[in-house]
Design a protein around this motif. Structure first.
Motif, PDB file in Angstrom:
ATOM      1  N   LEU A 144      56.237  39.226  42.224  1.00  0.00           N
ATOM      2  CA  LEU A 144      54.826  38.838  42.217  1.00  0.00           C
ATOM      3  C   LEU A 144      54.063  39.589  43.307  1.00  0.00           C
ATOM      4  O   LEU A 144      52.926  40.034  43.103  1.00  0.00           O
ATOM      5  CB  LEU A 144      54.685  37.327  42.442  1.00  0.00           C
ATOM      6  CG  LEU A 144      55.073  36.424  41.276  1.00  0.00           C
ATOM      7  CD1 LEU A 144      55.143  34.970  41.739  1.00  0.00           C
ATOM      8  CD2 LEU A 144      54.069  36.558  40.121  1.00  0.00           C
ATOM      9  N   GLY A 178      53.090  42.953  42.159  1.00  0.00           N
ATOM     10  CA  GLY A 178      52.399  43.038  40.877  1.00  0.00           C
ATOM     11  C   GLY A 178      53.255  43.511  39.732  1.00  0.00           C
ATOM     12  O   GLY A 178      52.780  44.227  38.829  1.00  0.00           O
ATOM     13  N   TRP A 193      53.742  34.111  33.119  1.00  0.00           N
ATOM     14  CA  TRP A 193      53.888  35.089  34.206  1.00  0.00           C
ATOM     15  C   TRP A 193      52.518  35.672  34.572  1.00  0.00           C
ATOM     16  O   TRP A 193      52.193  35.848  35.749  1.00  0.00           O
ATOM     17  CB  TRP A 193      54.849  36.191  33.788  1.00  0.00           C
ATOM     18  CG  TRP A 193      55.041  37.249  34.828  1.00  0.00           C
ATOM     19  CD1 TRP A 193      54.478  38.500  34.845  1.00  0.00           C
ATOM     20  CD2 TRP A 193      55.830  37.159  36.021  1.00  0.00           C
ATOM     21  NE1 TRP A 193      54.872  39.194  35.968  1.00  0.00           N
ATOM     22  CE2 TRP A 193      55.706  38.393  36.710  1.00  0.00           C
ATOM     23  CE3 TRP A 193      56.633  36.164  36.570  1.00  0.00           C
ATOM     24  CZ2 TRP A 193      56.350  38.654  37.924  1.00  0.00           C
ATOM     25  CZ3 TRP A 193      57.279  36.414  37.782  1.00  0.00           C
ATOM     26  CH2 TRP A 193      57.129  37.635  38.438  1.00  0.00           C
ATOM     27  N   ARG A 194      51.704  35.934  33.570  1.00  0.00           N
ATOM     28  CA  ARG A 194      50.358  36.451  33.810  1.00  0.00           C
ATOM     29  C   ARG A 194      49.524  35.435  34.608  1.00  0.00           C
ATOM     30  O   ARG A 194      48.812  35.794  35.550  1.00  0.00           O
ATOM     31  CB  ARG A 194      49.690  36.749  32.469  1.00  0.00           C
ATOM     32  CG  ARG A 194      48.331  37.407  32.555  1.00  0.00           C
ATOM     33  CD  ARG A 194      47.849  37.823  31.171  1.00  0.00           C
ATOM     34  NE  ARG A 194      47.573  36.686  30.302  1.00  0.00           N
ATOM     35  CZ  ARG A 194      48.251  36.400  29.198  1.00  0.00           C
ATOM     36  NH1 ARG A 194      49.278  37.148  28.824  1.00  0.00           N
ATOM     37  NH2 ARG A 194      47.931  35.360  28.460  1.00  0.00           N
ATOM     38  N   SER A 196      50.825  35.239  38.177  1.00  0.00           N
ATOM     39  CA  SER A 196      50.447  36.457  38.896  1.00  0.00           C
ATOM     40  C   SER A 196      49.016  36.377  39.415  1.00  0.00           C
ATOM     41  O   SER A 196      48.704  36.887  40.495  1.00  0.00           O
ATOM     42  CB  SER A 196      50.600  37.678  37.981  1.00  0.00           C
ATOM     43  OG  SER A 196      51.955  37.862  37.604  1.00  0.00           O
TER      44      SER A 196
END
Length: 349
Positions: free
Chosen positions: A215, A218, A239-240, A243
């Protein structure tokens, strides 16, 4: 025909009739327990060319204008009523003379968009737009609007207050402060609860550290799966979302709540949030007597009674037959009294 058959059939008919009568009684009981002293209006909140489908819950009597509590959901695909979980809370607010406004998250129940695409700032702006919409209604007192938010909403409530100086109060239920520390606390709490071995704990921590490193730079979802193997429920969309939000820390935003009364609600059996850290941060950053802290030792993260939530059967039956009894003793009444006191102070100005 056997002469013994007629009495047997009569017995069956009597038993069936008794079951039908019992079902009718239970059905009436369930219907009464799930009928609330309020009026619900399905509303469409227009914002930026899109629409939020929501519910405006009004006190049972009167035309208003009513002071308003705006609901900010926690994590997950939550609809306007939170699968009816909010209704007992709305009722307690209605009894204090307040309306409540809530809406489906984007992507939930056919709503446009996807809540997993949102940052905490996006969520705050969404609420600010909804509040602006509410202020245009003749049945809402635009000068007496406050916030109610649970769990993940702890990162959203102070952002809303910073964007809208007209917010008058806030109720924060089981809010976290720092995303990373909250995740670590939750991981350890669940491992202890589930009786994990030392080997399992070590593996879970190693997996967590790998995720944080990815994370931090990126990394893509594909890189994450390659690094950890089994994603264990972590989807590409999740996950998006993580993030976008994993650096969240409420400490920088909480001072926006200093100008208003705040009720901080904390549970004694919270495996999601470190309530000691949360209370310390709120007491450090918000002044007394504006900050009021309410502890419920026998409650879980969602302020449901611990012994009820620990039994699937009891949880289901209580939700069906006595939904107000789901919550920790005093939770509904304490919030009603808080709103009544906020209303009294507003009336004196």
């Amino acid at each position: 025909m056997s002469p013994k058959g007629a009495p047997r059939r009569r017995g069956v008919r009597i038993a069936l009739a008794a079951l039908v009568a019992l079902a009718a009684v239970l059905g009436g009981l369930v219907a009464r327990q799930n009928t609330y002293d309020l009026r619900e209006e399905v509303v469409t909140i227009r914002r930026g060319g899109q629409a939020l489908e929501g519910v405006l819950a009004l006190p049972e009597q009167g035309k208003g204008p009513f002071p308003l509590v705006v609901f900010v959901h926690g994590d997950g695909p939550v609809d306007a009523t939170h699968d009816t979980f909010y209704r007992p809370i709305w009722e307690s607010f209605a009894r204090a003379g307040y309306a409540s406004l809530s809406w489906n998250k984007p992507g939930v129940r056919g709503a446009p968009g996807d809540w997993l695409d949102q940052s905490m700032d996006d969520r705050a702006q969404e609420a600010v737009d909804a509040i602006a919409w509410a202020r245009q209604r003749p049945d809402v007192d635009g000068g007496r609007i406050g916030l109610w938010g649970a769990s993940q909403a702890g990162w959203v409530l102070p952002k809303i207050a910073a964007k809208d100086p007209g917010i008058r109060f806030a109720i924060a239920v089981s809010p976290a402060v720092n995303w990373h520390r909250q995740g670590r606390y939750n991981l350890f709490a669940e491992l202890r609860r589930d009786g994990a071995s030392d080997t399992e704990i070590t593996a879970a921590l190693r997996r967590r550290e790998t995720g944080l490193e990815l994370l931090g730079r990126g990394a893509s979802y594909e890189e994450y799966v390659h690094a950890v193997g089994d994603p264990q429920g972590m989807t590409a969309a999740r996950w998006r979302f993580v993030s976008k939000n994993h650096t969240a820390d409420a400490s920088a935003d909480l001072p926006a709540l200093r100008r208003m009364p705040v009720l901080l609600v904390l549970a004694g059996h919270d495996v999601n949030v470190d309530v000691a850290e949360t209370e310390a941060a709120y007491r450090r950053l918000l002044p007394e007597p504006a900050l009021r802290v309410a502890h419920y030792p026998d409650a879980t993260h969602g302020l449901v009674k611990h012994d009820v939530e620990n039994s699937s059967l009891r949880l289901t039956l209580t939700a069906l037959c006595a939904p107000r009894a789901l919550f920790a003793d005093g939770f509904l009444e304490d919030q009603r009294q808080f709103l009544a006191s906020v209303g009294a102070r507003g009336a004196k100005r």
